[in-house]
Scaffold this active site. Structure first.
Site, PDB file in Angstrom:
ATOM      1  N   LEU A   1      -7.957   5.467  -2.010  1.00 13.17           N
ATOM      2  CA  LEU A   1      -8.416   4.176  -1.648  1.00 13.17           C
ATOM      3  C   LEU A   1      -9.039   3.402  -2.845  1.00 13.17           C
ATOM      4  O   LEU A   1      -9.735   3.922  -3.734  1.00 13.17           O
ATOM      5  CB  LEU A   1      -9.647   4.192  -0.578  1.00 13.17           C
ATOM      6  CG  LEU A   1      -9.276   4.724   0.761  1.00 13.17           C
ATOM      7  CD1 LEU A   1     -10.289   4.730   1.630  1.00 13.17           C
ATOM      8  CD2 LEU A   1      -7.945   4.185   1.253  1.00 13.17           C
ATOM      9  N   HIS A   2      -8.559   2.144  -3.024  1.00 16.06           N
ATOM     10  CA  HIS A   2      -9.013   1.356  -4.035  1.00 16.06           C
ATOM     11  C   HIS A   2      -9.417  -0.011  -3.522  1.00 16.06           C
ATOM     12  O   HIS A   2      -9.779  -0.175  -2.020  1.00 16.06           O
ATOM     13  CB  HIS A   2      -7.626   0.810  -5.068  1.00 16.06           C
ATOM     14  CG  HIS A   2      -6.747   0.600  -4.363  1.00 16.06           C
ATOM     15  ND1 HIS A   2      -6.511  -0.409  -3.900  1.00 16.06           N
ATOM     16  CD2 HIS A   2      -5.407   1.042  -4.441  1.00 16.06           C
ATOM     17  CE1 HIS A   2      -5.291  -0.856  -3.216  1.00 16.06           C
ATOM     18  NE2 HIS A   2      -4.531   0.238  -3.413  1.00 16.06           N
TER      19      HIS A   2
ATOM     20  N   HIS B   1      -7.711  -1.565  -0.451  1.00 11.92           N
ATOM     21  CA  HIS B   1      -7.764  -1.115   0.631  1.00 11.92           C
ATOM     22  C   HIS B   1      -9.283  -1.484   1.327  1.00 11.92           C
ATOM     23  O   HIS B   1      -9.729  -1.756   2.482  1.00 11.92           O
ATOM     24  CB  HIS B   1      -8.077   0.433   0.848  1.00 11.92           C
ATOM     25  CG  HIS B   1      -6.650   1.111   0.398  1.00 11.92           C
ATOM     26  ND1 HIS B   1      -6.415   1.621  -0.756  1.00 11.92           N
ATOM     27  CD2 HIS B   1      -5.445   1.065   0.857  1.00 11.92           C
ATOM     28  CE1 HIS B   1      -5.223   2.152  -1.060  1.00 11.92           C
ATOM     29  NE2 HIS B   1      -4.555   1.732  -0.056  1.00 11.92           N
TER      30      HIS B   1
ATOM     31  N   MET C   1      -3.332  -4.446  -7.142  1.00 14.08           N
ATOM     32  CA  MET C   1      -3.932  -2.884  -7.139  1.00 14.08           C
ATOM     33  C   MET C   1      -2.951  -2.105  -6.227  1.00 14.08           C
ATOM     34  O   MET C   1      -2.373  -2.451  -5.130  1.00 14.08           O
ATOM     35  CB  MET C   1      -5.149  -2.938  -6.524  1.00 14.08           C
ATOM     36  CG  MET C   1      -6.307  -3.716  -7.458  1.00 14.08           C
ATOM     37  SD  MET C   1      -7.987  -3.236  -6.604  1.00 14.08           S
ATOM     38  CE  MET C   1      -8.701  -4.134  -7.926  1.00 14.08           C
TER      39      MET C   1
ATOM     40  N   GLN D   1       6.504  -5.177   4.906  1.00 10.45           N
ATOM     41  CA  GLN D   1       5.849  -4.068   5.974  1.00 10.45           C
ATOM     42  C   GLN D   1       5.054  -4.846   7.059  1.00 10.45           C
ATOM     43  O   GLN D   1       5.006  -4.591   8.187  1.00 10.45           O
ATOM     44  CB  GLN D   1       4.879  -3.244   5.260  1.00 10.45           C
ATOM     45  CG  GLN D   1       4.128  -2.455   6.177  1.00 10.45           C
ATOM     46  CD  GLN D   1       3.358  -1.152   5.357  1.00 10.45           C
ATOM     47  OE1 GLN D   1       4.015  -0.025   4.994  1.00 10.45           O
ATOM     48  NE2 GLN D   1       1.999  -1.465   5.076  1.00 10.45           N
TER      49      GLN D   1
ATOM     50  N   GLY E   1      -4.937   6.751   1.965  1.00 13.85           N
ATOM     51  CA  GLY E   1      -5.783   7.244   1.447  1.00 13.85           C
ATOM     52  C   GLY E   1      -5.639   6.865  -0.170  1.00 13.85           C
ATOM     53  O   GLY E   1      -4.804   5.722  -0.486  1.00 13.85           O
TER      54      GLY E   1
ATOM     55  N   GLN F   1       7.926   8.510   6.032  1.00 12.75           N
ATOM     56  CA  GLN F   1       8.304   7.256   5.207  1.00 12.75           C
ATOM     57  C   GLN F   1       8.863   7.658   3.567  1.00 12.75           C
ATOM     58  O   GLN F   1       8.923   6.663   2.930  1.00 12.75           O
ATOM     59  CB  GLN F   1       7.468   6.069   5.086  1.00 12.75           C
ATOM     60  CG  GLN F   1       5.987   6.132   4.547  1.00 12.75           C
ATOM     61  CD  GLN F   1       4.883   5.499   4.900  1.00 12.75           C
ATOM     62  OE1 GLN F   1       4.480   5.438   6.045  1.00 12.75           O
ATOM     63  NE2 GLN F   1       4.311   4.650   4.070  1.00 12.75           N
TER      64      GLN F   1
ATOM     65  N   GLU G   1      -1.112  -8.129   2.631  1.00  8.69           N
ATOM     66  CA  GLU G   1       0.221  -8.767   2.018  1.00  8.69           C
ATOM     67  C   GLU G   1       0.610  -8.226   0.794  1.00  8.69           C
ATOM     68  O   GLU G   1       1.899  -8.622   0.613  1.00  8.69           O
ATOM     69  CB  GLU G   1      -0.403 -10.211   1.876  1.00  8.69           C
ATOM     70  CG  GLU G   1      -0.670 -11.089   3.129  1.00  8.69           C
ATOM     71  CD  GLU G   1      -0.858 -12.556   2.799  1.00  8.69           C
ATOM     72  OE1 GLU G   1      -1.073 -12.824   1.688  1.00  8.69           O
ATOM     73  OE2 GLU G   1      -0.805 -13.245   3.690  1.00  8.69           O
ATOM     74  N   LYS G   2       0.052  -7.374   0.126  1.00 16.47           N
ATOM     75  CA  LYS G   2       0.672  -6.497  -0.752  1.00 16.47           C
ATOM     76  C   LYS G   2       2.117  -6.079  -0.416  1.00 16.47           C
ATOM     77  O   LYS G   2       2.821  -5.705  -1.334  1.00 16.47           O
ATOM     78  CB  LYS G   2      -0.336  -5.372  -1.163  1.00 16.47           C
ATOM     79  CG  LYS G   2       0.286  -4.232  -2.055  1.00 16.47           C
ATOM     80  CD  LYS G   2       0.543  -4.503  -3.516  1.00 16.47           C
ATOM     81  CE  LYS G   2       0.944  -3.394  -4.305  1.00 16.47           C
ATOM     82  NZ  LYS G   2       1.739  -2.390  -3.759  1.00 16.47           N
TER      83      LYS G   2
END
Ligand code: AMP
Length: 283
Positions: A37-38, A41, A188, A157, A35, A65, A152-153
């Site tokens: 969100l920017h 996302h 971002m 992960q 959430g 996490q 890819e940010k």
């Protein structure tokens, strides 16, 4: 015209909605998020929409996490704002379980990822990828999508999730999407909201420094020297702490060996006050 997005809060409600799409022969994409969100996302949602008939966005701030000292309680939450943004771009369903629906009383199973999960983030957040792998595995089996889109940010992960899907034979494809940046290069992130104006001014140096390192490695510099140089630039700009700057194999995240022709990735994490930023770039 802006409509509204249905939100389901139970696994049974989610399964019923997806089953109806499947009965109509429609493909399904999942975009997992926490959430707040920017545009980063929303880019993943648009990509998902290009690839599949239906898009489910999950919004779940995953307690598994976060370590006890981390920012779970103050992590930004704005469900009303998120739903408005998702309605605008044609998301079909939001999967928004509460903690008890995701981790019912007596929950006792945890996935322990190895390989790409070792080192880098894990040296500083040892609980993190276990929590990510467990919740992603649950999200995948709850939604049963054809694809799931990840940014890819969060490059490590993305590697861990790709491995998870391969290792457990989960029947979906993982799609990676490029990092969306502010005009000054800062990746971002929901956590950028924590930055003071002064910290926000300094923050883009993280990207600049790893971009410099990537350029140096591409033109033949030794990975360790380029990483060391980037570390110095990040600290000189006013960051309080550098957790790591590393040049790694882009596929396995093993330490970089030059001259093999294999793609490399520069990954970094650094703190401005209590705010920890991560970024990465192809070398
Ligand atoms: P989060 O809500 O931070 O867990 O992120 C949810 C998904 O959005 C993850 O796959 C992230 O990698 C992705 N994401 C976050 N920030 C960005 C960004 N700036 N560009 C592209 N994807 C992003």
């Amino acid at each position: 015209m802006t409509g509204s997005v249905p939100v389901v809060r139970t696994v049974s409600g989610l399964r019923a909605a997806v089953k109806a799409w499947r009965a109509a022969g429609e493909s399904v994409a999942l975009v997992p998020t926490m959430g707040a969100l920017h545009e980063g996302h929303l880019t993943l949602v648009r990509l998902a929409k290009e690839k599949c008939a239906r898009v489910v966005v999950s919004i779940f701030v995953n307690p598994a996490q976060f370590a006890p000292h981390e920012d779970f309680d103050r992590y930004p939450r704005d469900e009303a704002g998120d739903l408005a943004k998702l309605a605008d771009i044609g998301c079909d369903l939001v999967w928004g379980p509460d903690r008890g629906e995701m981790y019912p009383e007596g929950f006792a199973t945890r996935i322990v990822p190895g390989g790409a999960a070792e080192g880098l983030e894990s040296d500083f957040r040892p609980h993190f990828f276990g929590g990510v792998a467990t919740v992603c595995c649950k999200l995948f089996t709850q939604v049963l999508p054809d694809i799931a889109v990840f940014g890819e940010k969060d490059y490590q992960q993305l590697c861990v999730v790709r491995r998870l899907v391969r290792d457990l034979d989960l029947p979906l494809e993982i799609v990676g999407a490029p990092t969306v940046r502010e005009a000054d290069g800062l990746a971002m992130s929901s956590r950028n909201a924590y930055l003071t104006p002064e910290q926000r001014r300094i923050a883009p140096t993280l990207h600049k420094a790893i971009a410099n390192a990537a350029a140096a490695v591409s033109s033949g510099a030794a990975p360790e020297a380029a990483a060391m140089e980037a570390r110095g630039q990040i600290l000189a700009a006013g960051f309080d702490k550098v957790d790591y700057v590393e040049v790694r194999d882009a596929g396995t995240l093993a330490p970089a060996t030059t001259g093999t022709g294999r793609p490399l990735r520069v990954l970094a994490a650094a703190c401005l006050g209590k705010t920890r930023l991560i970024d990465n770039i192809a070398a």
